[in-house]
Write an enzyme that holds these catalytic residues in place. Structure first.
Site, PDB file in Angstrom:
ATOM      1  N   ASP A 150      12.618  -1.057  -5.757  1.00 46.98           N
ATOM      2  CA  ASP A 150      12.262  -1.100  -4.342  1.00 46.98           C
ATOM      3  C   ASP A 150      12.696   0.221  -3.684  1.00 46.98           C
ATOM      4  O   ASP A 150      13.378   1.047  -4.288  1.00 46.98           O
ATOM      5  CB  ASP A 150      12.906  -2.330  -3.680  1.00 46.98           C
ATOM      6  CG  ASP A 150      12.162  -2.753  -2.411  1.00 46.98           C
ATOM      7  OD1 ASP A 150      11.357  -1.959  -1.892  1.00 46.98           O
ATOM      8  OD2 ASP A 150      12.392  -3.878  -1.932  1.00 46.98           O
ATOM      9  N   GLU A 180      11.977  -6.875   7.515  1.00 54.87           N
ATOM     10  CA  GLU A 180      13.221  -6.889   6.760  1.00 54.87           C
ATOM     11  C   GLU A 180      14.375  -6.365   7.601  1.00 54.87           C
ATOM     12  O   GLU A 180      14.244  -5.448   8.383  1.00 54.87           O
ATOM     13  CB  GLU A 180      13.090  -6.075   5.466  1.00 54.87           C
ATOM     14  CG  GLU A 180      12.485  -4.703   5.654  1.00 54.87           C
ATOM     15  CD  GLU A 180      12.303  -3.957   4.350  1.00 54.87           C
ATOM     16  OE1 GLU A 180      13.136  -4.075   3.450  1.00 54.87           O
ATOM     17  OE2 GLU A 180      11.293  -3.238   4.245  1.00 54.87           O
TER      18      GLU A 180
HETATM   19  C1  BGC Z   1      10.492  -3.698   0.788  1.00 59.06           C
HETATM   20  C2  BGC Z   1       9.396  -4.063  -0.163  1.00 59.06           C
HETATM   21  C3  BGC Z   1       8.200  -3.190   0.075  1.00 59.06           C
HETATM   22  C4  BGC Z   1       8.584  -1.738   0.034  1.00 59.06           C
HETATM   23  C5  BGC Z   1       7.433  -0.797   0.306  1.00 59.06           C
HETATM   24  C6  BGC Z   1      10.744  -2.216   0.828  1.00 59.06           C
HETATM   25  O1  BGC Z   1      11.671  -1.895   1.809  1.00 59.06           O
HETATM   26  O2  BGC Z   1      11.671  -4.380   0.429  1.00 59.06           O
HETATM   27  O3  BGC Z   1       9.068  -5.405  -0.045  1.00 59.06           O
HETATM   28  O4  BGC Z   1       7.206  -3.480  -0.866  1.00 59.06           O
HETATM   29  O5  BGC Z   1       9.585  -1.486   0.999  1.00 59.06           O
HETATM   30  O6  BGC Z   1       7.047  -0.838   1.620  1.00 59.06           O
HETATM   31  C1  BGC Z   2       9.383   1.827   5.404  1.00 56.13           C
HETATM   32  C2  BGC Z   2       9.282   0.477   4.767  1.00 56.13           C
HETATM   33  C3  BGC Z   2      10.485   0.293   3.973  1.00 56.13           C
HETATM   34  C4  BGC Z   2      11.744   0.480   4.814  1.00 56.13           C
HETATM   35  C5  BGC Z   2      12.983   0.357   3.986  1.00 56.13           C
HETATM   36  C6  BGC Z   2      10.626   1.914   6.240  1.00 56.13           C
HETATM   37  O1  BGC Z   2      10.732   3.134   6.878  1.00 56.13           O
HETATM   38  O2  BGC Z   2       8.269   2.060   6.174  1.00 56.13           O
HETATM   39  O3  BGC Z   2       8.164   0.336   3.969  1.00 56.13           O
HETATM   40  O4  BGC Z   2      10.421  -0.976   3.432  1.00 56.13           O
HETATM   41  O5  BGC Z   2      11.747   1.711   5.464  1.00 56.13           O
HETATM   42  O6  BGC Z   2      14.162   0.417   4.756  1.00 56.13           O
END
Ligand code: BGC
Ligand code: BGC
Length: 832
Positions: free
Chosen positions: A328, A527
């Site tokens: 990830d 997230e």
């Molecule tokens: C997330 C994933 C995601 C990836 C790409 C990560 O932060 O945990 O679920 O696929 O970013 O965007």
């Molecule tokens: C990205 C996401 C990623 C996240 C992780 C963001 O800046 O756009 O895809 O999952 O950072 O912390």
């Protein structure tokens, strides 16, 4: 040893029976362990993708011809934020991705054709052989987690929690197929979906990405979704048809972390790890999922991305997964002993491809240097490259030509097509869960309907995170062409039957309606930013309770419709409304709500409710107090109307740990302190009115939202600093990485000559400040300053003692209502 395994198995089966009801607290007793799995105690599965000898020969041939540079390049994936097509000529990267906040040309809102153009540019650079190389086509991964929702105009399907409520695997497969087609229109080959997490604590901000808290329900969907996206496992050449490759994520126990903390630690036994969180990987493997994304989180204190026993031992060797693994977003940097720039441990553990969004170049150089020095085995590199190439052959990317030449590419009418929207609308219908109906539903279409609540006419609110932007914030209805809001769907259904409908967010009306629908619930998050300390609906979202009560008091039947990513304690709404419907995060096809709520002319339902709770509904903000409605609950129109027994309404004291100052008072363990900018003459304000800084400042109570909901500070001249501080330093480094803002709600009546927002940390001179301009406009504004600003200026975010200090010079008059962390600023201030 033998005894402990037996004990663990016993505990797990008890948990499996009970786990449908468990969703947050009580946490299982922490299990001591070292995070090393015993693969032989895990099930074996059959990976059904045939190994074609001709393909194997091609892979062997390529491995012979590839330079070490080309091999290492295959193992690295870069984000569009930070890579140019030319880089693929030089570094031979195996893949690119777009994260939630990136898009072609640095624009998250790029129109669909730009995505296809970018796909061509990167593909063409990757197959360029002018340097004498082999030119292996890259593949582009994207989070099409509820439809191709990164793209403006795509069909936005309900988030997984809503799909979990449907109990309809056949529809899941059609959603997968429709999503694959829309992804193909803009030229990507790979979706980072389905999320097969089994959330056990709904305080987790990603809980809605999971179908259910019940592993069996999740497992019953996985095969269908993978077949929908990829097609049958024995049919190669996905790109010659209308398919993409899938990725089950996040392996393993992303939904099992203690207290539901994102990227946290699952302190559970190996049996729970296997029987709850591992269960959905069975059907994933048996349906030939091409890739598995490994979790940010840890098990028993050990980061998954570095856990060889689980990634290689269990997933690949024991369970027989035959695709490739991808880590990830910079997750390798969190592995013990690693940084974002260097982590051979991940490769050793069994990671085949590094998601190294902005760190791809250092990761590439580091792997290459180590490979040359012989400190990472070439055999492991060859193995990872072979796994990646095998998936690329299965996909058919070697023969598919450039993205714009492939089937469906540029077929813009497929993006958000009526057929796909009809599938999404059906999913909305089937996902609705009816918790209460005192006979008011279905609504008769002929009458006068009032629709209240700010979320009623807002596709973004209905879509949640991972929609166009990462957190799903900053969007307007105009960014969802072709969509239907909940309000629009209701209005259409009612007017088509000769009735009338009025939209009134605050519930006021000119003519008394026959019935009212009040839409309320959560605002978008993704997230980490969505993590909460309790299962209470955020305090600033409970306003519609009063609207419901007011309407009810006027004798108007009220239907509450809740938009939410998770079950939450909303007892006042359950009591106030005559009917209560959970709509989850329905997405772009809001008309599905009206299909079920609005009956036919004879007052009979057009569609019945069929949704059932995919996770238990809490009685209080803590799951420890038990469930109000169990897993699987959901009424239909045939259910008898039993008299309503009021549920206890809990005083709203369950404080969010990220609120420091609210309604004019500091939260527990915080103080409000007024003094000079250099901290001389500091005084802790415990009562108002009070004088401070030698009589130069006066602090009184002021009204904001509620009576005395703010503290007013009047400074006659000189410098002054108002701080929210604590003796116990807090660690906000994760919030800083997660792009969280310090939010402060202030009304300025007299603008100071100069102002700055500062943050203080433990240690002499520790802290940073950002100059700000706060105009005197006499109204409360929720400003936000990125925590990152302070980190960039050298503050130590791991031991913050004052997350907010407002420094002013000259005379000033302002009122402070709230200070907290969050992302929903009305105005984001520059770092200064
Ligand atoms: C997330 C994933 C995601 C990836 C790409 C990560 O932060 O945990 O679920 O696929 O970013 O965007
Ligand atoms: C990205 C996401 C990623 C996240 C992780 C963001 O800046 O756009 O895809 O999952 O950072 O912390």
């Amino acid at each position: 040893m033998h005894a402990s395994i037996r004990f663990a198995l016993g505990a797990a089966s008890a948990l499996l029976i009970g786990c449908a009801a468990a969703s947050a607290e009580p946490q299982p007793t922490p299990v001591a362990g070292n995070g090393l799995a015993h693969p032989q105690t895990w099930p074996k599965y059959h990976y059904p993708v045939p190994r074609d000898p001709a393909v194997e020969a091609k892979i062997a041939g390529l491995l012979k011809r590839m330079t070490l540079e080309e091999k290492v390049g295959q193992l690295v994936q870069a984000d569009l934020c930070c890579v140019k097509p030319e880089d693929l000529k030089t570094y031979h990267l195996g893949s690119i991705l777009v994260g939630g906040n990136s898009g072609p040309n640095g624009n998250d809102f790029s129109p669909a054709p730009d995505w296809l153009k970018a796909a061509d540019d990167f593909y063409l650079a990757s197959v360029d052989k002018s340097d004498g190389g082999v030119g292996i086509p890259e593949i582009w991964g994207i989070d099409a987690v509820h439809g191709h929702a990164n793209i403006i105009g795509a069909t936005v399907f309900p988030h997984n929690i809503g799909l979990g409520a449907m109990r309809d695997p056949a529809l899941i497969e059609r959603i997968g197929a429709a999503t694959a087609q829309e992804v193909r229109v803009t030229g990507q080959e790979w979706t980072f979906a389905p999320t097969v997490t089994v959330p056990q604590d709904y305080r987790w901000g990603r809980a809605y990405e999971g179908y259910s808290s019940d592993p069996k329900l999740v497992a019953s969907y996985v095969g269908a979704m993978i077949r929908g996206l990829q097609g049958p496992p024995d049919r190669p050449n996905l790109l010659a048809r209308d398919k993409v490759i899938a990725s089950t994520k996040h392996y393993l126990a992303d939904g099992g972390t203690k207290n539901g903390v994102d990227q946290g630690d699952a302190q559970i036994s190996e049996a729970e790890l296997r029987d709850i969180h591992g269960l959905p990987y069975g059907p994933a493997i048996e349906n030939g999922v091409a890739t598995v994304m490994v979790s940010f989180s840890s098990w028993q204190g050990r980061k998954m991305t570095g856990n060889q026993s689980l990634v290689t031992g269990v997933l690949k060797n024991q369970m027989g997964f035959g695709g490739f693994t991808v880590s990830d977003w910079n997750a390798h940097g969190q592995v013990e002993g690693c940084t974002n720039d260097s982590c051979p441990q991940a490769l050793t553990a069994g990671i085949d491809m590094y998601m190294a969004p902005d760190s791809w170049k250092p990761i590439y150089n580091d792997l290459l240097t180590r490979a040359k020095a012989g400190t990472i085995p070439l055999a492991r590199i060859d193995e990872a490259v072979s796994d990646i190439l095998r998936v690329k052959f299965r996909l058919g990317v070697f023969t598919a030509g450039k993205p714009s030449d492939r089937p469906l590419s540029g077929d813009w009418k497929v993006l958000g097509s009526p057929e796909h929207r009809a599938i999404a609308r059906q999913a909305v219908r089937e996902s609705l869960v009816l918790l209460k109906n005192q006979g008011v539903l279905p609504l008769k279409p002929g009458g006068r309907l009032l629709v209240a609540g700010e979320g009623a006419d807002d596709v973004s609110r209905a879509s949640g995170g991972w929609t166009i932007t990462w957190q799903g914030t900053g969007l307007t209805n105009a960014m969802f062409p072709g969509s239907t809001t909940l309000w629009k769907g209701l209005e259409q259904a009612v007017t088509a039957a000769g009735g009338s409908a009025q939209l009134s967010p605050d519930g006021s009306f000119s003519q008394k309606p026959d019935a009212a629908i009040v839409v309320f619930g959560e605002k978008p998050y993704a997230e980490f930013q969505g993590d909460r300390a309790t299962l209470a609906l955020d305090g600033d979202l409970t306003g519609p309770y009063a609207t419901m009560k007011k309407l009810k008091a006027q004798g108007i039947p009220v239907v509450a419709v809740m938009i939410t990513g998770r079950p939450l304690e909303v007892n006042p709404a359950l009591n106030a409304a005559d009917a209560f419907v959970v709509a989850w995060l329905p997405g772009s096809e809001g008309a599905g709500l009206a299909d079920v709520l609005i009956g036919n002319a004879a007052g009979k339902p057009r569609y019945d409710f069929s949704g059932k709770l995919p996770a238990a509904w809490p009685k209080t903000p803590s799951m420890a107090d038990g469930a109000l409605y169990p897993f699987g609950y959901g009424l239909t129109y045939a259910s008898p109307h039993t008299p309503w027994k009021a549920v206890p309404e809990i005083a709203e004291d369950a404080r969010d740990a990220r609120i420091y100052f609210a309604k004019g008072v500091p939260a527990a363990s915080w103080s409000l302190v007024l003094g000079n900018i250099d901290r001389a003459d500091e005084k802790r304000i415990t009562t108002v009115p009070a004088d401070a800084i030698g009589g130069r400042a006066r602090i009184t109570a002021a009204d904001a939202q509620v009576q005395e909901g703010a503290r007013r500070v009047q400074v006659s001249d000189g410098g002054a600093a108002l701080a929210v501080s604590s003796h116990d330093p807090i660690n906000v480094s994760r919030e800083t990485n997660g792009d969280v803002l310090v939010l402060f709600t202030v009304k300025v009546d007299k603008a100071p000559a100069g102002a700055a927002v500062a943050l203080r940390c433990d240690g002499s001179g520790c802290g940073a400040r950002a100059p700000v301009v706060l105009p005197a406009n006499g109204k409360y504004v929720r400003y936000g300053l990125p925590l990152k600003c302070f980190a960039a200026k050298g503050a130590d975010m791991t031991k913050v003692t004052a997350p907010f200090i407002l420094e002013t010079t000259g005379a000033a008059d302002y009122s402070l209502a709230e200070v907290r962390l969050g992302s929903d600023a009305e105005q984001v201030l520059p770092c200064g």
